[in-house]
Design a protein around this motif. Sequence first.
Motif, short mmCIF file in Angstrom:
data_model
loop_
_atom_site.label_atom_id
_atom_site.label_comp_id
_atom_site.label_asym_id
_atom_site.label_seq_id
_atom_site.Cartn_x
_atom_site.Cartn_y
_atom_site.Cartn_z
N ALA A 242 0.80 -1.24 0.00
CA ALA A 242 0.00 0.00 0.00
C ALA A 242 0.82 1.28 0.00
CB ALA A 242 -0.96 0.00 1.19
N GLY A 243 2.07 1.25 0.49
CA GLY A 243 2.94 2.43 0.39
C GLY A 243 2.35 3.66 1.03
N SER A 244 2.06 4.66 0.22
CA SER A 244 1.57 5.94 0.73
C SER A 244 0.05 5.98 0.85
CB SER A 244 2.03 7.08 -0.19
OG SER A 244 1.43 6.95 -1.47
N GLY A 245 -0.64 4.90 0.45
CA GLY A 245 -2.10 4.86 0.61
C GLY A 245 -2.89 5.46 -0.52
N THR A 246 -2.27 5.65 -1.69
CA THR A 246 -2.98 6.26 -2.81
C THR A 246 -4.21 5.45 -3.21
OG1 THR A 246 -0.94 7.25 -3.64
CG2 THR A 246 -2.76 7.06 -5.20
N THR A 247 -4.12 4.13 -3.17
CA THR A 247 -5.27 3.31 -3.53
C THR A 247 -6.46 3.59 -2.62
OG1 THR A 247 -3.83 1.56 -4.38
CG2 THR A 247 -6.09 0.94 -3.85
N GLY A 248 -6.20 3.68 -1.32
CA GLY A 248 -7.28 3.96 -0.39
C GLY A 248 -7.87 5.34 -0.59
N ALA A 249 -7.01 6.33 -0.82
CA ALA A 249 -7.50 7.70 -1.04
C ALA A 249 -8.37 7.77 -2.28
CB ALA A 249 -6.31 8.65 -1.15
N ALA A 250 -7.93 7.12 -3.37
CA ALA A 250 -8.70 7.13 -4.62
C ALA A 250 -10.00 6.36 -4.44
CB ALA A 250 -7.87 6.55 -5.75
N ALA A 251 -9.94 5.20 -3.79
CA ALA A 251 -11.14 4.40 -3.59
C ALA A 251 -12.18 5.16 -2.77
CB ALA A 251 -10.78 3.08 -2.91
N ALA A 252 -11.74 5.78 -1.69
CA ALA A 252 -12.68 6.51 -0.83
C ALA A 252 -13.33 7.67 -1.58
CB ALA A 252 -11.96 7.02 0.41
N SER A 253 -12.56 8.37 -2.41
CA SER A 253 -13.12 9.50 -3.16
C SER A 253 -14.16 9.06 -4.17
CB SER A 253 -12.00 10.27 -3.86
OG SER A 253 -11.47 9.52 -4.96
N LEU A 254 -14.10 7.78 -4.56
CA LEU A 254 -15.05 7.23 -5.53
C LEU A 254 -16.12 6.36 -4.87
CD1 LEU A 254 -12.39 6.24 -8.22
CD2 LEU A 254 -14.07 8.10 -8.41
N LYS A 273 -2.23 9.09 8.40
CA LYS A 273 -2.25 10.56 8.40
C LYS A 273 -2.97 11.09 7.17
CE LYS A 273 0.84 14.58 8.55
NZ LYS A 273 2.27 15.02 8.62
N ARG A 274 -2.70 10.49 6.03
CA ARG A 274 -3.31 10.94 4.78
C ARG A 274 -4.83 10.74 4.80
NH1 ARG A 274 -1.40 8.74 -1.19
NH2 ARG A 274 -2.71 10.14 -2.45
N LEU A 275 -5.28 9.56 5.24
CA LEU A 275 -6.71 9.29 5.26
C LEU A 275 -7.42 10.11 6.32
CD1 LEU A 275 -6.68 5.41 4.75
CD2 LEU A 275 -7.07 7.19 3.04
N ASP A 276 -6.78 10.30 7.48
CA ASP A 276 -7.37 11.17 8.51
C ASP A 276 -7.56 12.58 7.99
OD1 ASP A 276 -7.68 9.29 10.54
OD2 ASP A 276 -5.67 9.63 11.37
N LYS A 277 -6.56 13.10 7.30
CA LYS A 277 -6.63 14.45 6.75
C LYS A 277 -7.75 14.59 5.75
CE LYS A 277 -3.75 17.97 4.51
NZ LYS A 277 -2.41 18.27 3.93
N ALA A 278 -8.01 13.51 5.00
CA ALA A 278 -9.09 13.53 4.00
C ALA A 278 -10.45 13.21 4.60
CB ALA A 278 -8.76 12.52 2.89
N GLY A 279 -10.49 12.91 5.88
CA GLY A 279 -11.77 12.61 6.54
C GLY A 279 -12.32 11.25 6.18
N VAL A 280 -11.44 10.31 5.84
CA VAL A 280 -11.86 8.96 5.45
C VAL A 280 -11.91 8.07 6.68
CG1 VAL A 280 -11.29 6.93 4.07
CG2 VAL A 280 -10.86 9.24 3.16
N ALA A 281 -13.01 7.38 6.88
CA ALA A 281 -13.17 6.48 8.03
C ALA A 281 -12.52 5.15 7.73
CB ALA A 281 -14.64 6.31 8.35
N PHE A 282 -11.80 4.60 8.70
CA PHE A 282 -11.17 3.30 8.53
C PHE A 282 -10.79 2.76 9.92
CE2 PHE A 282 -7.82 6.41 8.58
CZ PHE A 282 -6.80 5.85 9.34
#
Length: 283
Positions: A242-254, A273-282
């Motif tokens: 998963a690295g930097s979490g780009t897959t999760g960020a893109a998936a959540a936005s869609l 940190k990235r997902l928290d900043k974007a307001g993504v629940a996990f």
Amino acid sequence: MPAAWTPTSANRVIQGDNLAVVSALPDGAFTAVYLDPPFNTGRSQSRQSTTSVRSVTGAITGFKGQQYDRIRGDLMSYDDRFEDYWSFLEPRLAEAWRLLSDDGTLYLHLDYREAHYAKVLLDALFGRECFLNEIIWAYDYGAKSKSRWPAKHDTILVYVRNPAKYHFDSAEVDREPYMAPGLVTPEKVAKGKLPTDVWWHTIVSPTGKEKTGYPTQKPEGILRRMIQASTREGDWVLDFFAGSGTTGAAAASLRRRFVLVDESPDAVAVIRKRLDKAGVAFE
């Protein structure tokens, strides 16, 4: 893993050895699996032999036998670095295949050093009928060699779980500008064109908002395109490098759901940190 994961669970970010983690996930749970492994680790890795036969109509219990062994032997005799790399990657691809739903798609992201080996072996492992695309992600950034053509692309190999049932919806994909807008109507210019199998997309800008500081971060636009085409809202997406979490960020936005796995504490910290900043629940 904090608790047994099922398709009714929340989005999840898991730190741990990815092979051990994904081995505990249920069969056929993910509509898309994206893998961006180390391009050639050079490290000793645990090995897992697989000798049973793949069937597109039945349960996946293994890979093709003698044909695969012959092809692997031929490639090893050509490049002795191949054995360690494929011994690392092979059992993880076996798990990715098991975890795909019947309408699911695997995206394997590699560079020019390994892509051709992987294509030959994936054809042997999964069957050529399951090959969908070779995507070229082209970019123009970084050093420019003067002794050869500069290498400015990655390869993404796309295989489907079942060639008769896979999901692909080009109408959902973000369109891009025409390279020669004067050759089409103004209406088509305004709408944009569907991407082909060559994706011109910049890398993550070192000074852009998307930058996390993770060294191999991929741009969100690349992941959005895969997820848009190969999943529907509510579908599950898996990335276990998963690295930097780009897959999760893109998936959540869609409005897709995701499971992200990485063994690095630093990577998992970046993801959270990235997902928290974007307001993504996990979890």
